[in-house]
Write a protein that holds these residues in place. Structure first.
Motif, short mmCIF file in Angstrom:
data_model
loop_
_atom_site.label_atom_id
_atom_site.label_comp_id
_atom_site.label_asym_id
_atom_site.label_seq_id
_atom_site.Cartn_x
_atom_site.Cartn_y
_atom_site.Cartn_z
N VAL A 49 -5.17 4.77 -3.28
CA VAL A 49 -5.01 3.27 -2.83
C VAL A 49 -5.72 2.99 -1.57
O VAL A 49 -6.01 4.08 -0.67
CB VAL A 49 -3.29 2.91 -2.69
N PHE B 267 -5.63 -0.32 -5.75
CA PHE B 267 -5.48 1.03 -6.35
C PHE B 267 -6.69 1.46 -7.25
O PHE B 267 -7.14 0.52 -8.00
CB PHE B 267 -4.06 1.43 -7.20
N ILE C 150 1.96 6.64 -6.71
CA ILE C 150 0.80 7.67 -7.40
C ILE C 150 1.43 9.10 -6.96
O ILE C 150 1.20 9.83 -8.04
CB ILE C 150 -0.36 7.36 -6.67
N TRP D 240 -4.81 9.63 -8.16
CA TRP D 240 -5.46 8.23 -7.80
C TRP D 240 -5.23 8.04 -6.40
O TRP D 240 -4.56 8.88 -5.84
CB TRP D 240 -4.68 7.28 -8.72
N ILE E 277 2.77 1.69 -3.53
CA ILE E 277 1.78 2.08 -4.63
C ILE E 277 1.54 3.59 -4.18
O ILE E 277 1.53 4.30 -5.24
CB ILE E 277 0.60 1.43 -4.70
N GLU F 159 0.72 -1.20 0.09
CA GLU F 159 -0.04 -0.11 0.03
C GLU F 159 0.99 1.06 0.04
O GLU F 159 0.64 2.25 -0.90
CB GLU F 159 -0.84 -0.17 1.28
#
Ligand SMILES: Cc1ncc(COP(=O)(O)O)c(C=O)c1O
Length: 459
Positions: free
Chosen positions: A380, A389, A371, A378, A367, A364
């Protein structure tokens, strides 16, 4: 939350750019897989649509991956390509492919008969294991989560004498007809895309948005709803987390209106050994868990609270004799008992969940950092070992918002690009599961791959 799709872009990326990435990645996928292409590229002989089950066409790759073997959190295809598997059979293999205790139990049982419509000694342990784990005292075993939900809903209608159920917009509980309702233009309608449906499901089903307690109160006040069926987190619609107070309000309102509460933990069992229910002290009248509960062997369980079980026993004394409409022939077979016992006792352990949680948090964070690095709008979300995501700003509050957040072309391009970088994620949305067998190096590989792909799209 802004919608992710416009006429020319998805998730802030121009459609023309997405199409170019998808084409390039699809070509690379096909070029790397001459054996697979030869054997399944034009469809598998004898199967309608060229696949044994039509969901296999939902992968965004030009043709399905032909699997040679899967073990732990790794899939090897017939071209010898090794993938870190974060799809894990869309949760059926949440605890890894063929967990050793389950494989041993299957081998042992295989020599003793596979189905006999009678209990085996493993069954003597299961009821108590389920009660200790999830808290409800009365259980039945079925073969799919769909069936378990269907049977639990029948019990709810039987004991309440009410005809309807209530679902949250964006839900999925398997192929249970009466849950196939959506809100479109403010109105309940049959879920778009159904094949061969024979009913107008809004006749059987009330629907409101997740996290909308006033709407729930209003709909339950009709007094005709037997049960609310919900996942604790809406996982089948990107990922919509409950707002603070939602579950307490849901329980309070269902009690106030004499409606039963059915919690479907089939995906949210990613939260911990007792699911979201135990972690957050939910208090369901009916409980369903399917998919990974027998480590990949088809099996599901549905449980009743003491009061629901009492009411159902009383109902059975009054109903006319005859078939209840519940139960399928292969359910509660000894292979299920053996595999489920091994899963509950040796695989769904605190220790394994601690590993899953740790690596899912790492995924997590990785990601989210990617981003942020690429300036994408975006986000997550995560529930225990399940990370997702979403190519739109968040958090999402309702199934309606989640529907608007989907970015089908963009997601497909990302998925194929991730496969080309050695990582498989779920085809339907952007789910990534961490199993007890997943390695930190696999998580880091996925983060690197995502970073590269997102960076390429955003450039
Ligand atoms: C929450 C939930 N419940 C039930 C099901 C149905 O499971 P099955 O297809 O194994 O019947 C699913 C499937 O994705 C699910 O996500």
């Amino acid at each position: 939350m802004k919608a992710s799709r416009t006429g020319q872009s998805e998730g802030g990326i121009a459609l023309s750019r997405i199409a170019a990435v998808r084409r390039r990645e699809a070509d690379r996928f096909a070029a790397n897989r001459p054996r697979t292409r030869e054997r399944v590229g034009a469809g598998i002989a004898g199967f309608f649509g060229g696949v044994p089950m039509h969901w296999m066409l939902d992968w965004p790759t030009p043709f399905p991956i032909l699997v040679e073997k899967a073990s732990g959190a790794t899939i090897t295809d017939v071209d010898g390509i090794v993938l870190a598997d974060f799809c894990l059979g869309d949760t059926g293999s949440m605890f890894g492919h063929s967990p050793p205790p389950v494989a041993r139990a299957i081998r042992r049982q295989a020599a003793r008969g596979l189905t006999y419509m009678l209990p085996s000694e493993d069954a003597l342990f299961l009821g108590d294991l389920l009660t200790a784990r999830f808290g409800l005292p009365s259980w039945q075993i079925a073969t799919t989560a769909t069936d378990a939900n269907r049977f639990a809903l029948r019990v709810a209608r039987a004991v309440t004498g009410r005809p309807k159920i209530l679902v949250f917009n964006g839900c999925y509980h398997g192929s249970v007809d009466e849950t196939f309702v959506r809100i479109v233009g403010g109105q309940p309608v049959n879920r778009p895309g159904l094949a061969g449906e024979f009913r107008h499901f809004p006749d059987t089903t009330r629907i409101v948005e997740f996290n909308d307690l006033p709407a729930l109160d209003r709909e339950l006040a009709h007094g005709d709803v037997a049960a609310v069926i919900t996942e604790p987190v809406l996982t089948n619609s990107c990922m919509v987390l409950p707002e603070p107070g939602f579950h307490a309000g849901l329980r309070k309102l269902t009690k106030k209106h004499g409606t039963l509460l059915l919690i479907d933990e089939t995906h949210t069992i990613s939260t911990g050994p007792g699911g979201y229910t135990r972690r957050y002290r939910l208090d369901p009248d009916l409980f369903v868990l399917g998919k990974p509960v027998a480590g990949g062997v088809p099996a599901s369980v549905w449980g009743m609270s003491a009061s629901t079980a009492r009411r159902y026993a009383a109902y059975l004394k009054t109903k006319e004799p005859g078939y209840s409409g519940m139960g399928t022939t292969l359910s509660a077979n000894p292979l299920q008992f053996a595999a489920m016992r091994a899963t509950l006792e040796e695989v769904m352990t605190e220790e394994n969940y601690a590993h899953m949680e740790r690596l899912a948090a790492r995924l997590e964070a990785g990601i989210a950092a990617a981003i942020g690095r690429h300036g994408l709008q975006w986000h997550v979300a995560r529930v225990g070992a399940r990370v997702e995501f979403i190519c739109a700003p968040g958090p999402l509050r309702t199934g309606g918002e989640a529907e608007a957040a989907h970015a089908p072309a963009l997601e497909a391009a990302i998925h194929v690009a991730l496969v080309n970088r050695g990582c498989l994620i779920a085809p339907f949305h952007n789910m990534m599961l961490v199993s007890p067998a997943t390695k930190a190096a696999q998580v880091d590989r996925l983060v690197r791959a995502f970073d590269e792909v997102a960076g390429g799209l955003a450039a």
